[in-house]
Design a protein around this motif. Structure first.
Motif, PDB file in Angstrom:
ATOM      1  N   GLY A  93       0.789  -1.220   0.000  1.00 19.34           N
ATOM      2  CA  GLY A  93       0.000   0.000   0.000  1.00 19.34           C
ATOM      3  C   GLY A  93       0.824   1.275   0.000  1.00 19.34           C
ATOM      4  O   GLY A  93       0.272   2.365  -0.191  1.00 19.34           O
ATOM      5  N   GLU A  94       2.127   1.173   0.236  1.00 21.20           N
ATOM      6  CA  GLU A  94       2.992   2.352   0.223  1.00 21.20           C
ATOM      7  C   GLU A  94       3.468   2.653  -1.193  1.00 21.20           C
ATOM      8  O   GLU A  94       3.667   1.729  -1.992  1.00 21.20           O
ATOM      9  N   PRO A  95       3.689   3.928  -1.499  1.00 20.40           N
ATOM     10  CA  PRO A  95       4.332   4.244  -2.785  1.00 20.40           C
ATOM     11  C   PRO A  95       5.789   3.796  -2.753  1.00 20.40           C
ATOM     12  O   PRO A  95       6.420   3.762  -1.693  1.00 20.40           O
ATOM     13  N   ASP A  96       6.301   3.425  -3.892  1.00 18.79           N
ATOM     14  CA  ASP A  96       7.711   3.022  -3.988  1.00 18.79           C
ATOM     15  C   ASP A  96       8.538   4.281  -4.243  1.00 18.79           C
ATOM     16  O   ASP A  96       8.848   4.625  -5.386  1.00 18.79           O
ATOM     17  N   LEU A  97       8.873   4.985  -3.154  1.00 19.15           N
ATOM     18  CA  LEU A  97       9.597   6.247  -3.298  1.00 19.15           C
ATOM     19  C   LEU A  97      10.968   6.049  -3.925  1.00 19.15           C
ATOM     20  O   LEU A  97      11.446   6.910  -4.661  1.00 19.15           O
ATOM     21  N   PHE A  98      11.617   4.934  -3.609  1.00 17.44           N
ATOM     22  CA  PHE A  98      12.928   4.675  -4.200  1.00 17.44           C
ATOM     23  C   PHE A  98      12.816   4.659  -5.723  1.00 17.44           C
ATOM     24  O   PHE A  98      13.561   5.344  -6.428  1.00 17.44           O
ATOM     25  N   SER A  99      11.876   3.890  -6.230  1.00 10.73           N
ATOM     26  CA  SER A  99      11.719   3.765  -7.679  1.00 10.73           C
ATOM     27  C   SER A  99      11.314   5.092  -8.309  1.00 10.73           C
ATOM     28  O   SER A  99      11.859   5.501  -9.344  1.00 10.73           O
ATOM     29  N   GLU A 100      10.375   5.790  -7.672  1.00  9.30           N
ATOM     30  CA  GLU A 100       9.906   7.057  -8.232  1.00  9.30           C
ATOM     31  C   GLU A 100      11.022   8.105  -8.246  1.00  9.30           C
ATOM     32  O   GLU A 100      11.194   8.841  -9.228  1.00  9.30           O
ATOM     33  N   ALA A 101      11.775   8.177  -7.143  1.00  8.09           N
ATOM     34  CA  ALA A 101      12.855   9.167  -7.066  1.00  8.09           C
ATOM     35  C   ALA A 101      13.959   8.861  -8.067  1.00  8.09           C
ATOM     36  O   ALA A 101      14.498   9.769  -8.715  1.00  8.09           O
ATOM     37  N   LEU A 102      14.301   7.575  -8.186  1.00 11.94           N
ATOM     38  CA  LEU A 102      15.353   7.193  -9.139  1.00 11.94           C
ATOM     39  C   LEU A 102      14.944   7.500 -10.570  1.00 11.94           C
ATOM     40  O   LEU A 102      15.763   7.951 -11.379  1.00 11.94           O
ATOM     41  N   GLU A 103      13.685   7.282 -10.893  1.00 13.82           N
ATOM     42  CA  GLU A 103      13.224   7.567 -12.250  1.00 13.82           C
ATOM     43  C   GLU A 103      13.354   9.056 -12.563  1.00 13.82           C
ATOM     44  O   GLU A 103      13.835   9.440 -13.638  1.00 13.82           O
ATOM     45  N   GLY A 104      12.945   9.909 -11.617  1.00 15.99           N
ATOM     46  CA  GLY A 104      13.063  11.344 -11.842  1.00 15.99           C
ATOM     47  C   GLY A 104      14.507  11.791 -11.960  1.00 15.99           C
ATOM     48  O   GLY A 104      14.854  12.609 -12.827  1.00 15.99           O
ATOM     49  N   TRP A 105      15.354  11.254 -11.088  1.00 17.18           N
ATOM     50  CA  TRP A 105      16.781  11.600 -11.154  1.00 17.18           C
ATOM     51  C   TRP A 105      17.384  11.173 -12.489  1.00 17.18           C
ATOM     52  O   TRP A 105      18.147  11.920 -13.104  1.00 17.18           O
ATOM     53  N   TRP A 106      17.037   9.990 -12.939  1.00 18.51           N
ATOM     54  CA  TRP A 106      17.563   9.479 -14.208  1.00 18.51           C
ATOM     55  C   TRP A 106      17.130  10.369 -15.369  1.00 18.51           C
ATOM     56  O   TRP A 106      17.930  10.673 -16.258  1.00 18.51           O
ATOM     57  N   ASN A 107      15.896  10.803 -15.347  1.00 22.77           N
ATOM     58  CA  ASN A 107      15.414  11.688 -16.409  1.00 22.77           C
ATOM     59  C   ASN A 107      16.220  12.985 -16.453  1.00 22.77           C
ATOM     60  O   ASN A 107      16.462  13.546 -17.523  1.00 22.77           O
ATOM     61  N   ASP A 108      16.634  13.458 -15.280  1.00 22.83           N
ATOM     62  CA  ASP A 108      17.371  14.723 -15.209  1.00 22.83           C
ATOM     63  C   ASP A 108      18.848  14.577 -15.560  1.00 22.83           C
ATOM     64  O   ASP A 108      19.457  15.514 -16.086  1.00 22.83           O
ATOM     65  N   HIS A 109      19.445  13.423 -15.257  1.00 22.35           N
ATOM     66  CA  HIS A 109      20.906  13.320 -15.316  1.00 22.35           C
ATOM     67  C   HIS A 109      21.458  12.307 -16.313  1.00 22.35           C
ATOM     68  O   HIS A 109      22.657  12.339 -16.606  1.00 22.35           O
ATOM     69  N   ALA A 110      20.651  11.422 -16.824  1.00 24.27           N
ATOM     70  CA  ALA A 110      21.194  10.353 -17.669  1.00 24.27           C
ATOM     71  C   ALA A 110      21.976  10.895 -18.855  1.00 24.27           C
ATOM     72  O   ALA A 110      23.064  10.395 -19.184  1.00 24.27           O
ATOM     73  N   ALA A 111      21.450  11.926 -19.496  1.00 26.90           N
ATOM     74  CA  ALA A 111      22.113  12.446 -20.696  1.00 26.90           C
ATOM     75  C   ALA A 111      23.457  13.089 -20.388  1.00 26.90           C
ATOM     76  O   ALA A 111      24.332  13.153 -21.258  1.00 26.90           O
TER      77      ALA A 111
END
Length: 363
Positions: A204-222
């Protein structure tokens, strides 16, 4: 002191035909790409290095001659003094601040000085001054090949030290991509296998690890170095990009209750997982011992250490960066991890080595 006199003095100190090996194209590339704002280009079958649109180094098509930025008014004297090394520019380049040299006649140490002087002519004085200030911040001495080999033997004795890494590598065989939920989950599990203790979400909890990593990746991967980039060949701009990415990664909120951030150790290890040949990770003990801090600036310095140490052991061994781990008894990991193994053994685990490592760093 005029540059020509300074160069002559340097040559007298290094000695042509002495112990220094002659310079190579790879050494030209490494010296240039380590300097801020430098980019490499292939123009009409010639490799050139530029700052913006200003070319300050250019190799001949057969890669035996290096052209470089040099004060035009000092050129004639230098050529007359050392004709076996220096060559006049091509006729079309004579009106520019330009000179040429034979790569086979210069040592690597001299080459680095020449490249640095040429680069200074292409960048604003402020950029050159900032670079000089960064270089003035002393880095700790790195390990020798013998010390790395000794530490690798100790580390290998800890058991299945690479089992978690092998699972991560298998899960991301096509290359890590944190846009994929499966890769974010695999990274979570790998970090925990390496002692990071990041809580998995409850039902029932949000997966903050996954959500935060996805946002960070979008910002920094390139902005991250390309997959396959190696520690010894990182440029200053790439070091900065990694340090910036690290700082934001460490600050990510990855657990709601109790609320916690990813933190410095897990952030460094995550970056290693994403770019294993380019990132030398750390833990709290290593960061405190070497740098006295764990912020982005300290991580930048840590990567500078790794780059300098990697280049030193490559030069000592005469091997390519990719060949060294096998020579040191760690064939399944990159040199960046071998260096981290050394730090873990000597600092975190405080195991005495023979020969012993260098002493603590003056802060």
């Amino acid at each position: 002191m005029p540059r020509s006199r300074l160069r002559q003095q340097r040559r007298g100190s290094t000695g042509r035909g002495g112990a220094d090996a002659v310079a190579t194209v790879e050494q030209v590339r490494a010296a240039a790409l380590a300097l801020p704002r430098t980019s490499e280009h292939l123009i009409r079958d010639r490799v050139k290095f530029r700052v913006g649109r200003i070319v300050y180094l250019a190799l001949s098509r057969d890669e035996t001659v290096l052209g470089f930025a040099f004060p035009r008014e000092e050129r004639a004297l230098l050529i007359a003094t050392e004709p076996e090394l220096y060559l006049s520019p091509e006729p079309a380049d004579e009106r520019y601040n330009w000179l040429q040299l034979r790569l086979a006649a210069v040592s690597e140490a001299e080459l680095r000085e020449i490249v640095l002087d040429a680069w200074r002519m292409a960048v604003p004085k402020r950029v050159a001054a900032e670079h000089e200030a960064a270089l003035a911040t002393a880095l700790p001495p790195g390990p020798t090949l013998a010390q790395l080999r000794s530490a690798a033997a100790v580390f290998a004795g800890y058991g299945a030290v690479d089992a978690g890494w092998e699972r991560w590598a298998a899960a991301t065989a096509a290359g890590p991509d944190l846009a994929l939920p499966a890769h974010r989950e695999a990274l979570h599990r790998w970090l925990n296998s390496w002692g990071c203790r990041l809580r998995y979400p409850r039902e029932g909890e949000p997966d903050l690890f996954s959500e935060a990593l996805e946002g960070w990746w979008n910002d920094h991967a390139a902005a991250l170095p390309a997959a396959g980039s190696t520690l010894a060949r990182l440029t200053d701009d790439q070091l900065t990009a990694l340090a910036d990415a690290y700082a934001e990664l460490a600050a990510l909120c990855v657990s709601p209750s109790p609320k916690r951030t990813l933190g410095p150790t897990a952030a460094a290890k995550a970056l290693y997982a994403l770019r294993p040949a380019a990132v030398m990770p750390w833990d709290a003990a290593i960061a405190k011992h070497l740098h006295g801090a764990r912020d982005g600036a300290a991580f930048h310095r840590h990567l500078r250490c790794g780059r300098a140490w990697a280049r030193a052991v490559i030069a000592e061994s005469g091997l390519d960066e990719g060949e060294l781990p096998s020579e040191l008894g760690r064939p399944t990991v990159p040199l960046a991890k071998v260096l981290d193994d050394y730090l873990y053994v000597t600092i975190t685990a405080a195991v005495p080595l023979d020969p012993p490592p260098a002493g603590p760093v003056d802060q």
